[in-house]
Design an enzyme around this catalytic site. Sequence first.
Site, mmCIF file in Angstrom:
data_model
loop_
_atom_site.group_PDB
_atom_site.id
_atom_site.type_symbol
_atom_site.label_atom_id
_atom_site.label_comp_id
_atom_site.label_asym_id
_atom_site.label_seq_id
_atom_site.Cartn_x
_atom_site.Cartn_y
_atom_site.Cartn_z
ATOM 1 N N ARG A 192 46.033 69.067 64.170
ATOM 2 C CA ARG A 192 47.329 68.640 63.608
ATOM 3 C C ARG A 192 47.989 67.567 64.459
ATOM 4 O O ARG A 192 49.211 67.575 64.613
ATOM 5 C CB ARG A 192 48.297 69.819 63.480
ATOM 6 C CG ARG A 192 47.932 70.820 62.423
ATOM 7 C CD ARG A 192 48.345 70.334 61.035
ATOM 8 N NE ARG A 192 47.783 71.194 60.016
ATOM 9 C CZ ARG A 192 48.441 72.208 59.458
ATOM 10 N NH1 ARG A 192 49.681 72.457 59.773
ATOM 11 N NH2 ARG A 192 47.852 72.940 58.551
ATOM 12 N N ARG A 202 54.197 66.946 61.347
ATOM 13 C CA ARG A 202 55.665 66.959 61.313
ATOM 14 C C ARG A 202 56.352 66.857 62.660
ATOM 15 O O ARG A 202 57.539 66.593 62.719
ATOM 16 C CB ARG A 202 56.143 68.220 60.601
ATOM 17 C CG ARG A 202 56.051 68.089 59.090
ATOM 18 C CD ARG A 202 56.257 69.428 58.450
ATOM 19 N NE ARG A 202 55.239 70.343 58.961
ATOM 20 C CZ ARG A 202 55.103 71.598 58.572
ATOM 21 N NH1 ARG A 202 55.932 72.105 57.708
ATOM 22 N NH2 ARG A 202 54.142 72.356 59.070
ATOM 23 N N ARG A 254 57.348 61.259 55.196
ATOM 24 C CA ARG A 254 57.384 62.408 54.282
ATOM 25 C C ARG A 254 58.680 62.529 53.494
ATOM 26 O O ARG A 254 58.709 63.182 52.455
ATOM 27 C CB ARG A 254 57.090 63.691 55.058
ATOM 28 C CG ARG A 254 55.613 63.922 55.305
ATOM 29 C CD ARG A 254 54.921 64.520 54.091
ATOM 30 N NE ARG A 254 55.302 65.926 53.945
ATOM 31 C CZ ARG A 254 56.178 66.388 53.077
ATOM 32 N NH1 ARG A 254 56.764 65.571 52.244
ATOM 33 N NH2 ARG A 254 56.448 67.674 53.017
ATOM 34 N N ASP A 300 43.728 67.703 53.820
ATOM 35 C CA ASP A 300 44.042 69.129 53.914
ATOM 36 C C ASP A 300 42.854 69.966 53.471
ATOM 37 O O ASP A 300 42.068 69.559 52.620
ATOM 38 C CB ASP A 300 45.281 69.481 53.087
ATOM 39 C CG ASP A 300 45.830 70.853 53.475
ATOM 40 O OD1 ASP A 300 46.384 70.967 54.576
ATOM 41 O OD2 ASP A 300 45.659 71.797 52.689
ATOM 42 N N TYR A 315 42.265 81.705 50.416
ATOM 43 C CA TYR A 315 43.350 81.013 49.698
ATOM 44 C C TYR A 315 43.167 81.106 48.184
ATOM 45 O O TYR A 315 44.125 81.290 47.444
ATOM 46 C CB TYR A 315 43.424 79.532 50.115
ATOM 47 C CG TYR A 315 44.194 79.332 51.390
ATOM 48 C CD1 TYR A 315 45.590 79.353 51.388
ATOM 49 C CD2 TYR A 315 43.547 79.141 52.596
ATOM 50 C CE1 TYR A 315 46.308 79.186 52.557
ATOM 51 C CE2 TYR A 315 44.255 78.972 53.774
ATOM 52 C CZ TYR A 315 45.637 78.993 53.752
ATOM 53 O OH TYR A 315 46.346 78.833 54.904
HETATM 54 O O1 CP3 Z 1 44.749 68.019 62.246
HETATM 55 C C1 CP3 Z 1 45.138 66.995 61.682
HETATM 56 O O2 CP3 Z 1 45.941 66.185 62.214
HETATM 57 C C2 CP3 Z 1 44.559 66.624 60.323
HETATM 58 C C3 CP3 Z 1 45.261 67.078 59.188
HETATM 59 C C4 CP3 Z 1 45.208 68.515 58.725
HETATM 60 C C5 CP3 Z 1 46.209 69.058 57.898
HETATM 61 N N1 CP3 Z 1 45.804 70.300 57.495
HETATM 62 C C6 CP3 Z 1 47.439 68.366 57.505
HETATM 63 C C7 CP3 Z 1 48.563 69.154 57.009
HETATM 64 C C8 CP3 Z 1 44.218 69.500 58.889
HETATM 65 C C9 CP3 Z 1 42.964 69.472 59.709
HETATM 66 C C10 CP3 Z 1 44.616 70.612 58.088
HETATM 67 C C11 CP3 Z 1 43.794 71.834 57.929
HETATM 68 C C12 CP3 Z 1 44.384 73.000 57.268
HETATM 69 N N2 CP3 Z 1 45.171 73.033 56.172
HETATM 70 C C13 CP3 Z 1 44.112 74.320 57.623
HETATM 71 C C14 CP3 Z 1 43.208 74.742 58.719
HETATM 72 C C15 CP3 Z 1 43.846 74.504 60.027
HETATM 73 C C16 CP3 Z 1 44.734 75.585 60.425
HETATM 74 O O3 CP3 Z 1 45.937 75.325 60.584
HETATM 75 O O4 CP3 Z 1 44.217 76.663 60.621
HETATM 76 C C17 CP3 Z 1 44.818 75.163 56.738
HETATM 77 C C18 CP3 Z 1 44.851 76.670 56.783
HETATM 78 C C19 CP3 Z 1 45.462 74.327 55.814
HETATM 79 C C20 CP3 Z 1 46.285 74.723 54.658
HETATM 80 C C21 CP3 Z 1 47.665 74.285 54.821
HETATM 81 N N3 CP3 Z 1 48.101 72.992 54.647
HETATM 82 C C22 CP3 Z 1 48.785 75.076 55.153
HETATM 83 C C23 CP3 Z 1 48.735 76.572 55.436
HETATM 84 C C24 CP3 Z 1 49.889 74.230 55.167
HETATM 85 C C25 CP3 Z 1 51.321 74.649 55.308
HETATM 86 C C26 CP3 Z 1 51.636 75.068 56.663
HETATM 87 C C27 CP3 Z 1 52.154 73.906 57.425
HETATM 88 O O5 CP3 Z 1 51.812 73.767 58.597
HETATM 89 O O6 CP3 Z 1 52.937 73.163 56.831
HETATM 90 C C28 CP3 Z 1 49.442 72.901 54.885
HETATM 91 C C29 CP3 Z 1 50.219 71.667 54.848
HETATM 92 C C30 CP3 Z 1 49.832 70.598 55.830
HETATM 93 N N4 CP3 Z 1 48.551 70.192 56.106
HETATM 94 C C31 CP3 Z 1 50.721 69.779 56.582
HETATM 95 C C32 CP3 Z 1 49.935 68.870 57.308
HETATM 96 C C33 CP3 Z 1 50.407 67.744 58.187
HETATM 97 C C34 CP3 Z 1 52.235 69.844 56.554
HETATM 98 C C35 CP3 Z 1 52.679 69.263 55.270
HETATM 99 C C36 CP3 Z 1 54.018 68.616 55.374
HETATM 100 O O7 CP3 Z 1 54.077 67.452 55.760
HETATM 101 O O8 CP3 Z 1 54.991 69.281 55.018
#
Ligand code: CP3
Length: 369
Positions: free
Chosen positions: A28, A32, A41, A77, A154
């Site tokens: 990540r 954010r 965003r 994602d 999921y």
């Molecule tokens: O790592 C990086 O910089 C690359 C981008 C990336 C995102 N999601 C962007 C994202 C990666 C590698 C992921 C993987 C991901 N997505 C996982 C596995 C990693 C982990 O955390 O275990 C999972 C379970 C998801 C599913 C997901 N996407 C969730 C549960 C959420 C909401 C929770 C949260 O942190 O907001 C997302 C949204 C998400 N994916 C955001 C980002 C930057 C936030 C969205 C926003 O801008 O509001």
Amino acid sequence: MPDPLRDSPFMRACRREPTPYTPIWLMRQAGRYMPEYRSLRERVPFLDLCKRSELAAEVTVTAANRLGVDAAIIFADLLLIVEPLGFALEYTNGDGPVIHNPIRRSHDVERVRELTSVEPLDYVLRAVELARRALPDNIPLIGFAGAPFTLASYLIEGGASRNFIHTKTLMRTDGGAWHELMSRLAHALARYLNAQIKAGAQAVQLFDSWVGALSPDDYRRYALPYTRAVIEQVAPSAPVIHFGTGTAGLLEAMSEAGGDVIGIDWRIRLDHAWQRIGDRAIMGNLDPTVLLADVATLRQEARAILGQAQGRAGHIFNLGHGILPQTPVQNVVALVEAVHEMSALPGREERTSNMYEENLFGGDHESTL
Ligand code: CP3
């Protein structure tokens, strides 16, 4: 011929070759916690951001350059793949992702479409291409996907879950449906990862973020065969990082499933985990909340992890899970600098691990830490 990508510290560490310092990137790393990301965003919903390849590539590259990390990860994602599989995906503000038509009964598995073509995910592949072109020529780009268990959880729960009640019930009560679902996912995921490699990713990461919810026996029975099937199908040119959290009870089994690099969280010491995974590279494992502390504390915690790794070839520094939104950017930059500086000791590439330990803890370097 020198090949700056192939010879980069990150790629060398994946192959367990010595590196002049410990490479670091952060899960990540684009997100954010960055003011630039938050302002983008405000104008663009998350799913749109993922689908606009130019923007996704820009977010990827900007984060990597700003932090000075040794690898970029494509901004995308884990759940994007569910749309072409036939599911209605929505990111709600505050509650995270929701799947509106989850799998609840055995016959719902029939709804999971075969991914016969990666075309519906072309926007990710295009972002990979653009990011690869824009990144410095010594910074590898990591592609990724969810591992079958985490993705299935999921699809079945319809969103985040605490106890995985629906997932575990289906898995135990209808072996046939579970096998069908996991086989379809494994097939789709392998295809998707290979397409990312073809588009320009140098390595790929499988996120099995929620696999720690399984007992070791359940892991072997219900998850391992499908993760293994994905990893076996990934093009051999690209190292695979196999990551999970809460995996202290699963490390041997996870290694059996495969992966050139095993990613761990902070709930286990890095040296203990490394002993248990055998001849593989390791990625980890700072607790992301350490980045909320002051710089002196985070340097101390990073140094402890480097001490456990002892400069052995094959350590990629990372957090044990993603950066938290509350994290100050300057602390992330300080961590990257600290890991580079504390691990870059004179003669590191030739030294034995014992010498390294002496230098790190006994020598003049102590005063600069
Ligand atoms: O790592 C990086 O910089 C690359 C981008 C990336 C995102 N999601 C962007 C994202 C990666 C590698 C992921 C993987 C991901 N997505 C996982 C596995 C990693 C982990 O955390 O275990 C999972 C379970 C998801 C599913 C997901 N996407 C969730 C549960 C959420 C909401 C929770 C949260 O942190 O907001 C997302 C949204 C998400 N994916 C955001 C980002 C930057 C936030 C969205 C926003 O801008 O509001």
